[in-house]
Motif scaffolding. Sequence first.
Motif, PDB file in Angstrom:
ATOM      1  N   SER A 365     113.549 -19.954 -85.785  1.00  0.00           N
ATOM      2  CA  SER A 365     113.489 -19.171 -84.293  1.00  0.00           C
ATOM      3  C   SER A 365     112.362 -20.417 -84.224  1.00  0.00           C
ATOM      4  O   SER A 365     111.886 -21.177 -84.598  1.00  0.00           O
ATOM      5  N   GLN A 366     112.314 -19.870 -82.672  1.00  0.00           N
ATOM      6  CA  GLN A 366     111.181 -20.713 -81.701  1.00  0.00           C
ATOM      7  C   GLN A 366     110.547 -19.913 -81.284  1.00  0.00           C
ATOM      8  O   GLN A 366     111.046 -19.183 -80.352  1.00  0.00           O
ATOM      9  N   GLU A 367     109.411 -19.616 -80.709  1.00  0.00           N
ATOM     10  CA  GLU A 367     108.614 -19.155 -79.923  1.00  0.00           C
ATOM     11  C   GLU A 367     107.998 -20.128 -79.280  1.00  0.00           C
ATOM     12  O   GLU A 367     106.821 -20.701 -79.849  1.00  0.00           O
ATOM     13  N   LEU A 368     107.459 -19.933 -77.700  1.00  0.00           N
ATOM     14  CA  LEU A 368     106.454 -21.281 -76.699  1.00  0.00           C
ATOM     15  C   LEU A 368     106.198 -20.365 -75.807  1.00  0.00           C
ATOM     16  O   LEU A 368     106.469 -18.947 -75.782  1.00  0.00           O
ATOM     17  N   ARG A 369     104.500 -20.186 -75.562  1.00  0.00           N
ATOM     18  CA  ARG A 369     103.582 -19.541 -75.082  1.00  0.00           C
ATOM     19  C   ARG A 369     102.733 -19.854 -74.112  1.00  0.00           C
ATOM     20  O   ARG A 369     102.178 -21.011 -75.136  1.00  0.00           O
ATOM     21  N   VAL A 370     101.674 -19.636 -73.696  1.00  0.00           N
ATOM     22  CA  VAL A 370     101.143 -19.540 -72.235  1.00  0.00           C
ATOM     23  C   VAL A 370      99.821 -18.882 -71.879  1.00  0.00           C
ATOM     24  O   VAL A 370     100.814 -18.244 -71.489  1.00  0.00           O
ATOM     25  N   ALA A 371      98.974 -19.086 -72.521  1.00  0.00           N
ATOM     26  CA  ALA A 371      97.911 -18.236 -72.462  1.00  0.00           C
ATOM     27  C   ALA A 371      96.907 -18.250 -71.198  1.00  0.00           C
ATOM     28  O   ALA A 371      96.302 -19.742 -71.346  1.00  0.00           O
ATOM     29  N   SER A 372      96.116 -17.836 -70.822  1.00  0.00           N
ATOM     30  CA  SER A 372      95.760 -18.205 -69.013  1.00  0.00           C
ATOM     31  C   SER A 372      94.935 -18.054 -69.817  1.00  0.00           C
ATOM     32  O   SER A 372      93.896 -17.549 -70.758  1.00  0.00           O
ATOM     33  N   PRO A 373      93.823 -18.837 -68.781  1.00  0.00           N
ATOM     34  CA  PRO A 373      92.086 -18.950 -69.282  1.00  0.00           C
ATOM     35  C   PRO A 373      91.342 -17.435 -69.242  1.00  0.00           C
ATOM     36  O   PRO A 373      91.807 -16.610 -68.186  1.00  0.00           O
ATOM     37  N   ARG A 374      90.362 -17.107 -69.918  1.00  0.00           N
ATOM     38  CA  ARG A 374      89.703 -16.240 -69.799  1.00  0.00           C
ATOM     39  C   ARG A 374      88.854 -15.705 -68.803  1.00  0.00           C
ATOM     40  O   ARG A 374      88.167 -16.738 -67.786  1.00  0.00           O
ATOM     41  N   GLU A 375      88.549 -14.566 -68.351  1.00  0.00           N
ATOM     42  CA  GLU A 375      87.454 -13.841 -67.761  1.00  0.00           C
ATOM     43  C   GLU A 375      87.727 -14.581 -66.035  1.00  0.00           C
ATOM     44  O   GLU A 375      87.270 -15.121 -65.478  1.00  0.00           O
ATOM     45  N   GLN A 376      89.644 -14.761 -65.658  1.00  0.00           N
ATOM     46  CA  GLN A 376      89.978 -14.431 -64.300  1.00  0.00           C
ATOM     47  C   GLN A 376      90.177 -13.387 -64.286  1.00  0.00           C
ATOM     48  O   GLN A 376      90.189 -12.633 -64.770  1.00  0.00           O
ATOM     49  N   ALA A 377      90.207 -13.371 -62.888  1.00  0.00           N
ATOM     50  CA  ALA A 377      90.658 -12.498 -61.703  1.00  0.00           C
ATOM     51  C   ALA A 377      92.492 -11.922 -62.282  1.00  0.00           C
ATOM     52  O   ALA A 377      92.521 -10.584 -62.753  1.00  0.00           O
ATOM     53  N   ILE A 378      92.835 -12.312 -62.990  1.00  0.00           N
ATOM     54  CA  ILE A 378      94.475 -12.539 -64.204  1.00  0.00           C
ATOM     55  C   ILE A 378      94.509 -12.849 -64.846  1.00  0.00           C
ATOM     56  O   ILE A 378      94.366 -14.159 -65.116  1.00  0.00           O
ATOM     57  N   GLU A 379      94.557 -12.150 -66.324  1.00  0.00           N
ATOM     58  CA  GLU A 379      94.764 -13.257 -67.847  1.00  0.00           C
ATOM     59  C   GLU A 379      96.204 -12.902 -68.234  1.00  0.00           C
ATOM     60  O   GLU A 379      96.526 -11.403 -67.922  1.00  0.00           O
ATOM     61  N   TYR A 380      97.031 -13.508 -68.464  1.00  0.00           N
ATOM     62  CA  TYR A 380      97.944 -13.203 -68.593  1.00  0.00           C
ATOM     63  C   TYR A 380      98.538 -13.917 -69.982  1.00  0.00           C
ATOM     64  O   TYR A 380      97.600 -14.545 -70.623  1.00  0.00           O
ATOM     65  N   VAL A 381      99.707 -13.297 -70.365  1.00  0.00           N
ATOM     66  CA  VAL A 381     100.410 -14.606 -71.911  1.00  0.00           C
ATOM     67  C   VAL A 381     101.792 -13.842 -71.230  1.00  0.00           C
ATOM     68  O   VAL A 381     102.013 -13.585 -71.350  1.00  0.00           O
ATOM     69  N   ALA A 382     101.943 -15.473 -71.546  1.00  0.00           N
ATOM     70  CA  ALA A 382     103.752 -15.466 -70.406  1.00  0.00           C
ATOM     71  C   ALA A 382     104.370 -16.184 -72.312  1.00  0.00           C
ATOM     72  O   ALA A 382     103.626 -17.029 -72.616  1.00  0.00           O
ATOM     73  N   GLY A 383     105.754 -16.266 -72.363  1.00  0.00           N
ATOM     74  CA  GLY A 383     106.869 -17.062 -72.874  1.00  0.00           C
ATOM     75  C   GLY A 383     108.010 -17.186 -73.087  1.00  0.00           C
ATOM     76  O   GLY A 383     108.996 -16.213 -72.516  1.00  0.00           O
TER      77      GLY A 383
END
Length: 743
Positions: A365-383
């Motif tokens: 298995s292989q997983e890749l993720r990116v998490a945005s900076p905190r305390e922003q108008a939009i915070e996200y996790v994508a992968g």
Amino acid sequence: MRKQSGKVGFVVGGGLVLSAALAGAAENEAADAGQGEAVASVTVTATRRSASLQSVPLAVSVVDGERLERSNRTSIDTVVQEVPSATFRQQGGNKDSTLFVRGIGTISTSPGVEPTVSTVVDGVVYARPGQATIDLLEIDRIEVLRGPQGTLFGKNASSGVLNIVSRAASEQPGGFVDASYYQGNEKRVRAGIAGALQPGVLRGAVTAVLSDYDGNVTNVQGGGKVNGYERRGIRGRLDFTPNADLDIALIADYLKSDSSPTQTAYRQSSAAFAQALLPVVASGENRQVNADLANAVADINKGISAQLEWRRDGYTFTSITALRDWDNTQRTTTSPIGNSADVARVTSAYPATRDIGTVDFRQVSQELRVASPREQAIEYVAGAFYLHGRDRETYRRIVTTGVTTTATDSGRADYGIDSDSYALFGEATINVAPAWRLLAGARWTRDELAYDHARTSTRTVAFPGVQPGTQSAGDTSETGYSGRLGVQHDLAPNATAFATYSRGYKGPAYNVFFNMLPRDTLALAPETSNSFEAGIKGSAFERRLTVNVALFHTEYANYQANFYDTVAGAVVTRLVNAGDVSTRGAEIDVSARPSNRVTLSAALAYTDARIDQFNCPPAAAASCNLNGKTLPFAPHFKSFVRAAYALPLANGWNADFSADYSYQTRTQYDLFQSPDAIQPAYGIVNAAIELSSSAGGWKVALVGKNLADKSYATNLVTATGYVTRVVPRDDRRYFGITARKEF
């Protein structure tokens, strides 16, 4: 709402009133709360990034790893005693075990079907449910995410996720040795060492375990014990921090387990069967079998993973690469009396059946993720996620029948599954106002599944438990979508409420098993779900009290379930798209620290899991009048209460007293509602006394399990003329002592 709606209303109404009171108390911060300390803050990764348990808009149960070790709960089947929303099905070996959350789980030994509750260990998804029956080593915590989690955790999480997080390697050099002994000759020894290999840059930890247990069932042929185990395992971890922005964790584990799982005769309705069983007598508390060939299961679970976390300009990039192997061999006696060819009582009515099965499973298995900076108008996790699984199995059945003479026939099947799963996912939190947040997430999944199956037989016509030879192969592919929408509102600084809608998806399946027939060659359609959940989380009295309440309603379409049928004179399970089922209920979790010496916790779950519309397969031998019936392994009420008291002693010693009580109402274990497969309501009381010295690094504890000596069953399996019982470890009262030395 069904007839249980009054109970639900009581639970829900009480929970909402209590949570509203907490919100008010949080604003007023009562000054006379006493001199207690705050309930410890718990950090979870339920949203794929670290956050406080009280802040995440999810229903999550968290169990502390150190507490599990102290309570002799070292495997998943014992952990669920502390999680009212979860139950565990035991039958045969690891291959036949399944975890349920909110009354929903998939019962199947086919390699072509996914679990409904996903097991994730340090970010690595375990593709087969049998892999989850591991010995828990160096566990920091276990998070049980309740309800569909398909957006962030994948398609095999349509009912929940068991998220296991191990301890990171310590910077400070040190180690430990601990040992425990319990009545019944159960022994467990662990040793570990950890510390910095290069201060500030490289840390390592290694832990090994040796444990064994004779068992709590007596085999009258020879008088030995069965239903025990023997485990040998090791786990190593390296944490590498070359600079302030990069963390790399390398984890490897190996566990070899040998066990003798056994079911005892619980009830019988046949005089011939009762005579054949002698000198064993079927009863609710029977702990004897009559077997000249005891069941034996050998299991090897091993794997390696690499997790990289890189931080840049507030963003966090994560990569998790893993390779896992699972090898399983099961030798089981499936005749009702557990005898083989050399026993005179073997007859055509009660043949002796010996099954030998092997599993060779590998996943990458292989997983890749990116998490945005905190305390922003939009915070996200994508992968993005990819998993490849390859399963090869063999299964051989040897059947001996006869009256004055014996005859032996056999069949063998070789089969397997190749699967590939691809996914893109993302979830965002939109901070529309200081106290308001919107939640939105989606996941695209592509599944490719192929099977092959070939069976040979000593006869060209069916005989007990074996169909004639056959050969088939097939493949299928599906694209599915899952997601989540929701809103979260902070009622007060220490109280938040949320409401979500989740769309779940579980991929296609093949019912590949020993007695596979042409009717089983068609792929099952994917299972989908629609779930609505609302909850309130709050704390009061300077965090000396926390209360979390969740309400849920989930409907499943094309539910993949086992249908019991008769094949070649033997009861078998056929995996089918059973139709529509649903689960609804309420859950409450409470933690309190009324003083710095007293810790209290309680959890209650009400679950109404039912069959809404059952689709009867063509030419089915069994009845399908199941609409409105309760799903198996789904007690209406289940609860867990724990109290602990810490008493400082002289010379730096401390005494800790703890007790817990778990209770569940009557539980139906049979999809077809057999009255003989109902476990009546029961409660289990445990207690422990621990002495510890922080200066000397010593801990010694006396542990008592099932103090009320309550016998119960974790599963009741029905067959023609008899019922068998799965006997749990704590079916009787027992005591033990543990000792730990840290250095």
